[in-house]
Design a protein around this motif. Sequence first.
Motif, PDB file in Angstrom:
ATOM      1  N   MET A  20       6.450   1.314   4.242  1.00  0.00           N
ATOM      2  CA  MET A  20       5.903   0.489   3.165  1.00  0.00           C
ATOM      3  C   MET A  20       6.288  -0.979   3.365  1.00  0.00           C
ATOM      4  O   MET A  20       5.438  -1.876   3.290  1.00  0.00           O
ATOM      5  CB  MET A  20       6.398   0.972   1.798  1.00  0.00           C
ATOM      6  CG  MET A  20       5.754   0.218   0.625  1.00  0.00           C
ATOM      7  SD  MET A  20       6.436   0.680  -0.976  1.00  0.00           S
ATOM      8  CE  MET A  20       8.061  -0.080  -0.901  1.00  0.00           C
ATOM      9  N   LYS A  33      -8.525   2.943  15.551  1.00  0.00           N
ATOM     10  CA  LYS A  33      -7.698   4.143  15.597  1.00  0.00           C
ATOM     11  C   LYS A  33      -7.785   4.805  16.972  1.00  0.00           C
ATOM     12  O   LYS A  33      -8.821   4.752  17.651  1.00  0.00           O
ATOM     13  CB  LYS A  33      -8.129   5.134  14.514  1.00  0.00           C
ATOM     14  CG  LYS A  33      -7.813   4.648  13.103  1.00  0.00           C
ATOM     15  CD  LYS A  33      -6.311   4.457  12.909  1.00  0.00           C
ATOM     16  CE  LYS A  33      -5.975   3.929  11.531  1.00  0.00           C
ATOM     17  NZ  LYS A  33      -4.517   3.757  11.338  1.00  0.00           N
ATOM     18  N   ALA A  64       3.042   8.561   3.493  1.00  0.00           N
ATOM     19  CA  ALA A  64       2.949   9.017   4.879  1.00  0.00           C
ATOM     20  C   ALA A  64       4.327   9.045   5.536  1.00  0.00           C
ATOM     21  O   ALA A  64       4.665   9.985   6.265  1.00  0.00           O
ATOM     22  CB  ALA A  64       2.006   8.109   5.666  1.00  0.00           C
ATOM     23  N   LYS A  96       0.864  -1.184   0.000  1.00  0.00           N
ATOM     24  CA  LYS A  96       0.000   0.000   0.000  1.00  0.00           C
ATOM     25  C   LYS A  96       0.896   1.229   0.000  1.00  0.00           C
ATOM     26  O   LYS A  96       1.572   1.520   0.989  1.00  0.00           O
ATOM     27  CB  LYS A  96      -0.916  -0.002   1.224  1.00  0.00           C
ATOM     28  CG  LYS A  96      -1.944  -1.130   1.211  1.00  0.00           C
ATOM     29  CD  LYS A  96      -2.870  -1.046   2.400  1.00  0.00           C
ATOM     30  CE  LYS A  96      -3.904  -2.167   2.368  1.00  0.00           C
ATOM     31  NZ  LYS A  96      -4.788  -2.137   3.560  1.00  0.00           N
ATOM     32  N   TYR A  97       0.901   1.944  -1.122  1.00  0.00           N
ATOM     33  CA  TYR A  97       1.857   3.028  -1.294  1.00  0.00           C
ATOM     34  C   TYR A  97       1.536   4.251  -0.450  1.00  0.00           C
ATOM     35  O   TYR A  97       2.374   5.132  -0.292  1.00  0.00           O
ATOM     36  CB  TYR A  97       1.956   3.395  -2.778  1.00  0.00           C
ATOM     37  CG  TYR A  97       2.588   2.290  -3.594  1.00  0.00           C
ATOM     38  CD1 TYR A  97       3.956   2.085  -3.558  1.00  0.00           C
ATOM     39  CD2 TYR A  97       1.811   1.428  -4.361  1.00  0.00           C
ATOM     40  CE1 TYR A  97       4.554   1.060  -4.275  1.00  0.00           C
ATOM     41  CE2 TYR A  97       2.390   0.396  -5.092  1.00  0.00           C
ATOM     42  CZ  TYR A  97       3.767   0.218  -5.041  1.00  0.00           C
ATOM     43  OH  TYR A  97       4.345  -0.804  -5.749  1.00  0.00           O
ATOM     44  N   GLU A  98       0.310   4.313   0.116  1.00  0.00           N
ATOM     45  CA  GLU A  98       0.016   5.441   0.990  1.00  0.00           C
ATOM     46  C   GLU A  98       0.892   5.406   2.242  1.00  0.00           C
ATOM     47  O   GLU A  98       1.164   6.444   2.850  1.00  0.00           O
ATOM     48  CB  GLU A  98      -1.459   5.459   1.395  1.00  0.00           C
ATOM     49  CG  GLU A  98      -1.949   4.241   2.153  1.00  0.00           C
ATOM     50  CD  GLU A  98      -2.608   3.222   1.251  1.00  0.00           C
ATOM     51  OE1 GLU A  98      -3.546   2.539   1.704  1.00  0.00           O
ATOM     52  OE2 GLU A  98      -2.187   3.116   0.077  1.00  0.00           O
ATOM     53  N   HIS A  99       1.370   4.210   2.618  1.00  0.00           N
ATOM     54  CA  HIS A  99       2.289   4.110   3.756  1.00  0.00           C
ATOM     55  C   HIS A  99       3.635   4.748   3.407  1.00  0.00           C
ATOM     56  O   HIS A  99       4.267   5.373   4.267  1.00  0.00           O
ATOM     57  CB  HIS A  99       2.470   2.648   4.165  1.00  0.00           C
ATOM     58  CG  HIS A  99       1.267   2.061   4.814  1.00  0.00           C
ATOM     59  ND1 HIS A  99       1.022   2.154   6.163  1.00  0.00           N
ATOM     60  CD2 HIS A  99       0.196   1.399   4.293  1.00  0.00           C
ATOM     61  CE1 HIS A  99      -0.126   1.555   6.457  1.00  0.00           C
ATOM     62  NE2 HIS A  99      -0.643   1.091   5.334  1.00  0.00           N
ATOM     63  N   ASN A 122       4.484  -2.409   6.654  1.00  0.00           N
ATOM     64  CA  ASN A 122       3.063  -2.702   6.468  1.00  0.00           C
ATOM     65  C   ASN A 122       2.865  -3.899   5.545  1.00  0.00           C
ATOM     66  O   ASN A 122       1.991  -4.745   5.778  1.00  0.00           O
ATOM     67  CB  ASN A 122       2.344  -1.485   5.882  1.00  0.00           C
ATOM     68  CG  ASN A 122       0.875  -1.752   5.622  1.00  0.00           C
ATOM     69  OD1 ASN A 122       0.056  -1.802   6.526  1.00  0.00           O
ATOM     70  ND2 ASN A 122       0.524  -1.950   4.352  1.00  0.00           N
ATOM     71  N   TRP A 159       2.015   9.346  10.062  1.00  0.00           N
ATOM     72  CA  TRP A 159       1.771   8.019   9.466  1.00  0.00           C
ATOM     73  C   TRP A 159       0.387   7.489   9.833  1.00  0.00           C
ATOM     74  O   TRP A 159      -0.369   7.057   8.969  1.00  0.00           O
ATOM     75  CB  TRP A 159       2.852   7.049   9.934  1.00  0.00           C
ATOM     76  CG  TRP A 159       2.649   5.637   9.489  1.00  0.00           C
ATOM     77  CD1 TRP A 159       2.408   5.180   8.223  1.00  0.00           C
ATOM     78  CD2 TRP A 159       2.655   4.465  10.320  1.00  0.00           C
ATOM     79  NE1 TRP A 159       2.283   3.810   8.200  1.00  0.00           N
ATOM     80  CE2 TRP A 159       2.430   3.351   9.471  1.00  0.00           C
ATOM     81  CE3 TRP A 159       2.863   4.244  11.677  1.00  0.00           C
ATOM     82  CZ2 TRP A 159       2.397   2.037   9.954  1.00  0.00           C
ATOM     83  CZ3 TRP A 159       2.813   2.932  12.152  1.00  0.00           C
ATOM     84  CH2 TRP A 159       2.589   1.846  11.300  1.00  0.00           C
ATOM     85  N   GLU A 160       0.056   7.565  11.129  1.00  0.00           N
ATOM     86  CA  GLU A 160      -1.235   7.037  11.570  1.00  0.00           C
ATOM     87  C   GLU A 160      -2.403   7.835  10.971  1.00  0.00           C
ATOM     88  O   GLU A 160      -3.412   7.244  10.574  1.00  0.00           O
ATOM     89  CB  GLU A 160      -1.315   7.088  13.110  1.00  0.00           C
ATOM     90  CG  GLU A 160      -0.320   6.168  13.816  1.00  0.00           C
ATOM     91  CD  GLU A 160      -0.730   4.707  13.808  1.00  0.00           C
ATOM     92  OE1 GLU A 160      -1.679   4.340  13.083  1.00  0.00           O
ATOM     93  OE2 GLU A 160      -0.093   3.906  14.531  1.00  0.00           O
ATOM     94  N   THR A 176      -2.791   7.265   7.033  1.00  0.00           N
ATOM     95  CA  THR A 176      -3.157   5.910   6.599  1.00  0.00           C
ATOM     96  C   THR A 176      -4.432   5.422   7.278  1.00  0.00           C
ATOM     97  O   THR A 176      -4.770   4.248   7.194  1.00  0.00           O
ATOM     98  CB  THR A 176      -2.026   4.918   6.898  1.00  0.00           C
ATOM     99  OG1 THR A 176      -1.707   4.945   8.312  1.00  0.00           O
ATOM    100  CG2 THR A 176      -0.783   5.253   6.102  1.00  0.00           C
ATOM    101  N   SER A 177      -5.138   6.313   7.968  1.00  0.00           N
ATOM    102  CA  SER A 177      -6.368   5.909   8.653  1.00  0.00           C
ATOM    103  C   SER A 177      -7.521   5.793   7.673  1.00  0.00           C
ATOM    104  O   SER A 177      -7.492   6.363   6.594  1.00  0.00           O
ATOM    105  CB  SER A 177      -6.706   6.928   9.752  1.00  0.00           C
ATOM    106  OG  SER A 177      -6.897   8.213   9.208  1.00  0.00           O
TER     107      SER A 177
END
Length: 298
Positions: free
Chosen positions: A96, A214, A28, A22-25, A99, A293-294, A297-298
């Motif tokens: 990345m 979360k 972030a 997941k590239y959003e990690h 995760n 990061w949190e 990626t939420s």
Amino acid sequence: MNPIKAPSTGSPKKFNVFAHVKYEHMVAGVSGGVASTLILHPLDLIKIRFAATVPQYRGLSSAFTTIFRQEGFRGLYKGVTPNVWGSGSSWGLYFMFYNTIKTFIQGGNTTMPLGPAMHMLAAAESGALTLLLTNPIWVVKTRLCLQCDAASSAEYRGMIHALGQIYKEEGVRGLYRGFVPGMLGVSHGAIQFMTYEEMKNAYNEYRKLPIDTKLATTEYLAFAAVSKLIAAAATYPYQVVRARLQDHHHRYNGTWDCIKQTWRYERMRGFYKGLVPYLVHVTPNICMVMLIWEKLTS
């Protein structure tokens, strides 16, 4: 008469290495690393100089005033370019990889607890892969941060020049100085992430909620700070050894020689030089990185 149909075997499943990426990690991690580095770089620079012992300062406030008086405001940001590149790319790659490995172990079920051993394994593998890709940037950052006087300031004119000069004079080996203690330092990230994840999981289980629920901002900040302090107390000496191996003002015949000389001349205190500015730097740093990061990626 109906023709007899052969039984359908279906196409064999292919293993997709990118299935859990997941590239959003990565985004972030890059965002958090760059933001924290731009704000906190002067503390990182001072920590490196304390660890490498060049030059001598009486304390944190003395280091700030001395650098500002002798080198100006720009002196506090020496090495910031490779630090931004290194921190951004390292956190991006680390999150990345972490995760991806963690989700792979969970089989895609994010509510499945892994336990301390698996969290540590995922973090250690992520750290090793990240260091393999980013070590040359950290060598450049360390050397630029250690250019303390007029004579040495012309040695490297910037990040690209430093990369070229190190490769030209020392080869690939020069770009990977400090790699061995860096690999030992993978335990730092492993301890930190294991502690962080276990605290989050325990807290959610205490609230009788799924472990991937979360948390509030203050809770993320508290868990990040505690996990960093625990990891730093356990593994800080490797950072001193790594900084000294990457410092071009001194020459050691490898990691073990550096450890022996540090112990011979400075005893245990030498392995914890720069700990105070390190903690002042990394505690808000990790809080900022983990929070970004949190949230992203939420």
